[in-house]
Design a protein around this motif. Structure first.
Motif, PDB file in Angstrom:
ATOM      1  N   MET A   1      36.050  42.173  46.166  1.00 22.09           N
ATOM      2  CA  MET A   1      36.888  42.744  45.132  1.00 22.09           C
ATOM      3  C   MET A   1      36.829  42.003  44.134  1.00 22.09           C
ATOM      4  N   ILE A   3      38.500  42.742  39.529  1.00 22.86           N
ATOM      5  CA  ILE A   3      39.711  42.367  38.736  1.00 22.86           C
ATOM      6  C   ILE A   3      38.961  42.973  37.525  1.00 22.86           C
ATOM      7  N   ARG A   5      40.766  43.001  33.849  1.00 23.98           N
ATOM      8  CA  ARG A   5      42.056  42.984  33.667  1.00 23.98           C
ATOM      9  C   ARG A   5      41.225  42.742  31.498  1.00 23.98           C
ATOM     10  N   ASP A  13      40.505  36.417  42.138  1.00 17.29           N
ATOM     11  CA  ASP A  13      41.774  36.882  41.615  1.00 17.29           C
ATOM     12  C   ASP A  13      43.053  35.549  42.581  1.00 17.29           C
ATOM     13  N   ALA A  75      51.318  46.700  42.546  1.00 17.60           N
ATOM     14  CA  ALA A  75      50.038  47.253  42.740  1.00 17.60           C
ATOM     15  C   ALA A  75      50.037  48.458  43.255  1.00 17.60           C
ATOM     16  N   ARG A 104      49.113  47.277  38.813  1.00 14.66           N
ATOM     17  CA  ARG A 104      48.067  47.262  39.031  1.00 14.66           C
ATOM     18  C   ARG A 104      47.549  48.233  39.746  1.00 14.66           C
ATOM     19  N   VAL A 106      45.440  49.801  42.461  1.00 13.64           N
ATOM     20  CA  VAL A 106      44.415  49.571  43.508  1.00 13.64           C
ATOM     21  C   VAL A 106      43.094  50.740  44.587  1.00 13.64           C
ATOM     22  N   SER A 124      45.817  46.061  34.757  1.00 15.21           N
ATOM     23  CA  SER A 124      44.663  44.977  35.872  1.00 15.21           C
ATOM     24  C   SER A 124      44.157  46.591  36.117  1.00 15.21           C
ATOM     25  N   GLU A 126      41.479  47.080  40.726  1.00 16.71           N
ATOM     26  CA  GLU A 126      40.851  46.553  41.580  1.00 16.71           C
ATOM     27  C   GLU A 126      39.827  47.433  41.538  1.00 16.71           C
ATOM     28  N   THR A 128      36.277  48.569  43.416  1.00 19.79           N
ATOM     29  CA  THR A 128      34.710  47.754  44.378  1.00 19.79           C
ATOM     30  C   THR A 128      33.661  49.438  43.983  1.00 19.79           C
TER      31      THR A 128
END
Length: 170
Positions: A1, A3, A5, A13, A75, A104, A106, A124, A126, A128
Motif C-alpha cells: 500500500m 500513500i 500526500r 505509513d 479515512a 484520507r 481509501v 492523502s 491510499e 493500490t
C-alpha cells in the motif's frame, strides 16, 4: 500500500489499520472502523497515540461529529470507482464541520479521480492501483485549472473572467 500526500508517493505509513472487531494496540497511530470507534469511544480517545476513524461509503458521519476535534485522521472509503458518496462526505467534513485533520481516501482510488479528490478536501490517498501509482510517481496526474465550483481546500478562487463570474481559477 502506498500513500500519496503533498505531491509525494510514500511506500510506508505510520498508521495501522485495525481490523473490525480486532484488539486495539495500546500505542501507535491507529485507524479503526466507525462501529468499533463508537463502541469503544472513551477508551480509544484516552489511549496513547493518535486515533483515526474509517468510514464506509454507506455510513453516516453524525456519530463522530462531536469527536472530530480529537480525531487526527478520517479515512473515507471508495468501494468502487463509480461510488461518489465519499466525495460528499469529504466536502461536509471540510465545509460544514470544519474538520482540520487529515482526510484520507481509501479503496478504489484511480488516476482520473485524484484531481477531484484533492479539490474535495482530501489530504492523502491510499493507492493500490499500479497504473495510478506509476502516474503519480512520474508526475503525470494533473489538475484542472478552471472550475465551476469552489474548492474545499483552496477556499475562494478568483474569477478568471468578469463576464463569467461563476468560473474559478486555481
Amino acid at each position: 500500500m502506498a500513500i500519496f500526500r503533498n505531491g509525494t508517493v510514500l511506500d510506508h505509513d505510520s498508521w495501522t489499520v485495525v481490523a473490525a472487531g480486532a484488539p486495539v494496540p495500546a500505542e501507535g497511530d491507529i485507524i479503526i472502523a466507525l462501529a468499533d470507534f463508537i463502541a469503544q469511544r472513551d477508551a480509544l480517545l484516552g489511549r496513547v497515540g493518535p486515533v483515526g476513524v474509517a468510514v464506509e461509503a454507506g455510513e453516516e458521519l453524525d456519530d463522530i461529529v462531536g469527536d472530530l476535534p480529537r480525531l487526527v485522521l478520517v479515512a473515507l472509503r471508495f468501494p468502487k470507482y463509480t461510488d461518489g458518496r465519499s466525495y460528499s462526505k469529504a466536502r461536509l467534513l471540510r465545509e460544514r464541520h470544519r474538520y482540520g485533520g487529515e482526510l484520507r481516501a481509501v479503496g478504489d482510488v484511480l488516476h482520473d479521480q485524484i484531481p477531484l479528490m484533492l479539490r474535495c478536501g482530501f489530504d492523502s490517498l491510499e493507492v493500490t492501483h499500479e497504473p495510478t501509482l506509476r502516474a503519480l510517481r512520474e508526475g503525470r496526474v494533473r489538475g484542472v485549472t478552471v472550475h465551476y465550483q469552489t474548492s474545499a481546500r483552496e477556499g475562494r478562487e478568483a474569477a478568471p473572467n468578469p463576464a463569467r463570474r461563476w468560473l474559478r481559477a486555481s
